[in-house]
Scaffold this motif. Structure first.
Motif, PDB file in Angstrom:
ATOM      1  N   MET A   1      50.705  38.532  46.100  1.00  0.00           N
ATOM      2  CA  MET A   1      49.383  38.952  46.445  1.00  0.00           C
ATOM      3  C   MET A   1      48.551  39.067  45.183  1.00  0.00           C
ATOM      4  SD  MET A   1      47.998  42.714  47.366  1.00  0.00           S
ATOM      5  CE  MET A   1      47.964  43.054  45.636  1.00  0.00           C
ATOM      6  N   HIS A   2      47.368  38.534  45.253  1.00  0.00           N
ATOM      7  CA  HIS A   2      46.396  38.707  44.174  1.00  0.00           C
ATOM      8  C   HIS A   2      45.062  39.034  44.815  1.00  0.00           C
ATOM      9  CE1 HIS A   2      44.187  38.208  40.446  1.00  0.00           C
ATOM     10  NE2 HIS A   2      43.298  37.535  41.154  1.00  0.00           N
ATOM     11  N   THR A   3      44.437  40.101  44.355  1.00  0.00           N
ATOM     12  CA  THR A   3      43.087  40.427  44.807  1.00  0.00           C
ATOM     13  C   THR A   3      42.226  40.665  43.581  1.00  0.00           C
ATOM     14  OG1 THR A   3      43.401  42.822  44.908  1.00  0.00           O
ATOM     15  CG2 THR A   3      43.978  41.575  46.879  1.00  0.00           C
ATOM     16  N   GLU A   4      40.943  40.431  43.760  1.00  0.00           N
ATOM     17  CA  GLU A   4      40.004  40.743  42.684  1.00  0.00           C
ATOM     18  C   GLU A   4      38.715  41.238  43.313  1.00  0.00           C
ATOM     19  OE1 GLU A   4      38.415  39.261  38.399  1.00  0.00           O
ATOM     20  OE2 GLU A   4      39.838  38.033  39.507  1.00  0.00           O
ATOM     21  N   ASN A   5      38.286  42.398  42.893  1.00  0.00           N
ATOM     22  CA  ASN A   5      37.038  43.010  43.339  1.00  0.00           C
ATOM     23  C   ASN A   5      36.102  43.044  42.143  1.00  0.00           C
ATOM     24  OD1 ASN A   5      39.478  44.301  44.760  1.00  0.00           O
ATOM     25  ND2 ASN A   5      37.823  44.665  46.182  1.00  0.00           N
ATOM     26  N   VAL A   6      34.854  42.619  42.338  1.00  0.00           N
ATOM     27  CA  VAL A   6      33.900  42.507  41.237  1.00  0.00           C
ATOM     28  C   VAL A   6      32.564  43.098  41.660  1.00  0.00           C
ATOM     29  CG1 VAL A   6      32.723  40.903  39.673  1.00  0.00           C
ATOM     30  CG2 VAL A   6      35.022  40.361  40.496  1.00  0.00           C
ATOM     31  N   ASP A  97      21.867  43.165  31.557  1.00  0.00           N
ATOM     32  CA  ASP A  97      21.328  44.389  32.165  1.00  0.00           C
ATOM     33  C   ASP A  97      22.406  45.377  32.598  1.00  0.00           C
ATOM     34  OD1 ASP A  97      22.311  42.792  34.176  1.00  0.00           O
ATOM     35  OD2 ASP A  97      20.700  43.240  35.585  1.00  0.00           O
ATOM     36  N   GLY A  98      23.577  45.302  32.000  1.00  0.00           N
ATOM     37  CA  GLY A  98      24.642  46.228  32.376  1.00  0.00           C
ATOM     38  C   GLY A  98      26.018  45.664  32.066  1.00  0.00           C
ATOM     39  N   VAL A  99      26.904  45.781  33.052  1.00  0.00           N
ATOM     40  CA  VAL A  99      28.278  45.331  32.856  1.00  0.00           C
ATOM     41  C   VAL A  99      28.852  44.849  34.186  1.00  0.00           C
ATOM     42  CG1 VAL A  99      29.203  47.680  33.139  1.00  0.00           C
ATOM     43  CG2 VAL A  99      30.563  45.978  31.947  1.00  0.00           C
ATOM     44  N   GLN A 100      29.574  43.728  34.124  1.00  0.00           N
ATOM     45  CA  GLN A 100      30.318  43.266  35.298  1.00  0.00           C
ATOM     46  C   GLN A 100      31.700  43.893  35.234  1.00  0.00           C
ATOM     47  OE1 GLN A 100      30.445  39.000  36.528  1.00  0.00           O
ATOM     48  NE2 GLN A 100      32.648  39.270  36.232  1.00  0.00           N
ATOM     49  N   VAL A 101      32.069  44.592  36.283  1.00  0.00           N
ATOM     50  CA  VAL A 101      33.359  45.271  36.325  1.00  0.00           C
ATOM     51  C   VAL A 101      34.222  44.587  37.377  1.00  0.00           C
ATOM     52  CG1 VAL A 101      34.543  47.471  36.663  1.00  0.00           C
ATOM     53  CG2 VAL A 101      32.212  47.440  35.742  1.00  0.00           C
ATOM     54  N   SER A 102      35.443  44.247  36.994  1.00  0.00           N
ATOM     55  CA  SER A 102      36.372  43.658  37.953  1.00  0.00           C
ATOM     56  C   SER A 102      37.686  44.425  37.915  1.00  0.00           C
ATOM     57  CB  SER A 102      36.606  42.176  37.659  1.00  0.00           C
ATOM     58  OG  SER A 102      37.234  42.014  36.408  1.00  0.00           O
ATOM     59  N   ILE A 103      38.275  44.526  39.088  1.00  0.00           N
ATOM     60  CA  ILE A 103      39.616  45.114  39.213  1.00  0.00           C
ATOM     61  C   ILE A 103      40.491  44.054  39.865  1.00  0.00           C
ATOM     62  CG2 ILE A 103      41.037  47.002  40.068  1.00  0.00           C
ATOM     63  CD1 ILE A 103      38.489  48.593  40.631  1.00  0.00           C
ATOM     64  N   SER A 104      41.543  43.663  39.165  1.00  0.00           N
ATOM     65  CA  SER A 104      42.491  42.716  39.754  1.00  0.00           C
ATOM     66  C   SER A 104      43.803  43.438  40.039  1.00  0.00           C
ATOM     67  CB  SER A 104      42.713  41.512  38.840  1.00  0.00           C
ATOM     68  OG  SER A 104      43.342  41.916  37.645  1.00  0.00           O
ATOM     69  N   HIS A 105      44.414  43.073  41.141  1.00  0.00           N
ATOM     70  CA  HIS A 105      45.708  43.615  41.564  1.00  0.00           C
ATOM     71  C   HIS A 105      46.658  42.443  41.789  1.00  0.00           C
ATOM     72  CE1 HIS A 105      43.027  46.939  42.733  1.00  0.00           C
ATOM     73  NE2 HIS A 105      44.094  47.720  42.674  1.00  0.00           N
ATOM     74  N   ASP A 106      47.851  42.539  41.241  1.00  0.00           N
ATOM     75  CA  ASP A 106      48.889  41.534  41.456  1.00  0.00           C
ATOM     76  C   ASP A 106      50.167  42.230  41.895  1.00  0.00           C
ATOM     77  OD1 ASP A 106      47.801  38.843  40.586  1.00  0.00           O
ATOM     78  OD2 ASP A 106      47.256  40.105  38.879  1.00  0.00           O
ATOM     79  N   LEU A 107      50.710  41.757  43.018  1.00  0.00           N
ATOM     80  CA  LEU A 107      51.919  42.382  43.573  1.00  0.00           C
ATOM     81  C   LEU A 107      52.801  41.325  44.220  1.00  0.00           C
ATOM     82  CD1 LEU A 107      53.586  44.889  44.544  1.00  0.00           C
ATOM     83  CD2 LEU A 107      52.121  44.894  46.579  1.00  0.00           C
ATOM     84  N   ARG A 108      54.076  41.395  43.895  1.00  0.00           N
ATOM     85  CA  ARG A 108      55.103  40.624  44.609  1.00  0.00           C
ATOM     86  C   ARG A 108      56.076  41.617  45.197  1.00  0.00           C
ATOM     87  NH1 ARG A 108      58.333  36.130  41.886  1.00  0.00           N
ATOM     88  NH2 ARG A 108      59.061  35.944  44.012  1.00  0.00           N
ATOM     89  N   LEU A 109      55.981  41.826  46.494  1.00  0.00           N
ATOM     90  CA  LEU A 109      56.967  42.692  47.150  1.00  0.00           C
ATOM     91  C   LEU A 109      58.256  41.906  47.277  1.00  0.00           C
ATOM     92  CD1 LEU A 109      55.020  44.474  50.050  1.00  0.00           C
ATOM     93  CD2 LEU A 109      55.870  45.462  47.924  1.00  0.00           C
TER      94      LEU A 109
END
Length: 155
Positions: A1-6, A97-109
């Motif tokens: 699983m890979h997700t990325e929120n920006v 005009d600011g900052v781009q913030v990203s959170i990535s999650h990587d999981l292998r169950l």
């Protein structure tokens, strides 16, 4: 699983980074966080227990948090809970005009037969993405309010 929120936040990177790194304050800042407890603190990292709610569903995990204020990088490695082994990285990319913030999650169950399906179809889209989006949207509101407040105080 890979997700990325920006998301783009119209605030200085230092303000956004400070809010993101101070997980012990998240329960007072983020309504979906039930508690965060610092279990151990070392010079380079700390062990935290975190609990959040996904629309009434309680979640809890432990993670090792590493923060680098020079590069503005925050990482977590989940060490206990259903998401054990998940790697999380917060990245901060300055914008005009600011900052781009990203959170990535990587999981292998590593559950036999169904681990990949559970991670890809349930854990990622139903829980991780939801909580990360709520976290980013709320930190955006707080950081932008702080930026406006500090700008108006300079006049």
């Amino acid at each position: 699983m890979h997700t990325e929120n920006v998301i783009v936040m119209h605030a200085p990177v230092e303000v956004v980074y400070a809010l993101a790194a101070a997980v012990e304050r998240w329960p007072e800042l983020l309504p979906h966080y039930r508690w965060v407890t610092i279990l151990q603190e070392h010079a380079s990292h700390r062990l935290v227990e975190m609990a959040a709610s996904r629309d009434g569903v309680p979640l809890q995990w432990r993670a090792e948090q590493r923060c680098d204020p020079v590069t503005h990088c925050i990482t977590f490695r989940h060490v206990r809970g259903v998401t054990t082994g998940m790697d999380v990285e917060w990245r901060f990319l300055p914008q005009p005009d600011g900052v781009q913030v990203s959170i990535s999650h990587d999981l292998r169950l590593r559950w036999p037969l169904i681990g990949g399906l559970v991670a890809d179809l349930i854990v990622g889209p139903l829980f991780v993405e939801n909580i990360a989006n709520k976290t980013l949207r709320r930190i955006k509101v707080i950081a932008e309010a702080q930026a406006i407040s500090s700008t108006s105080q300079r006049w």
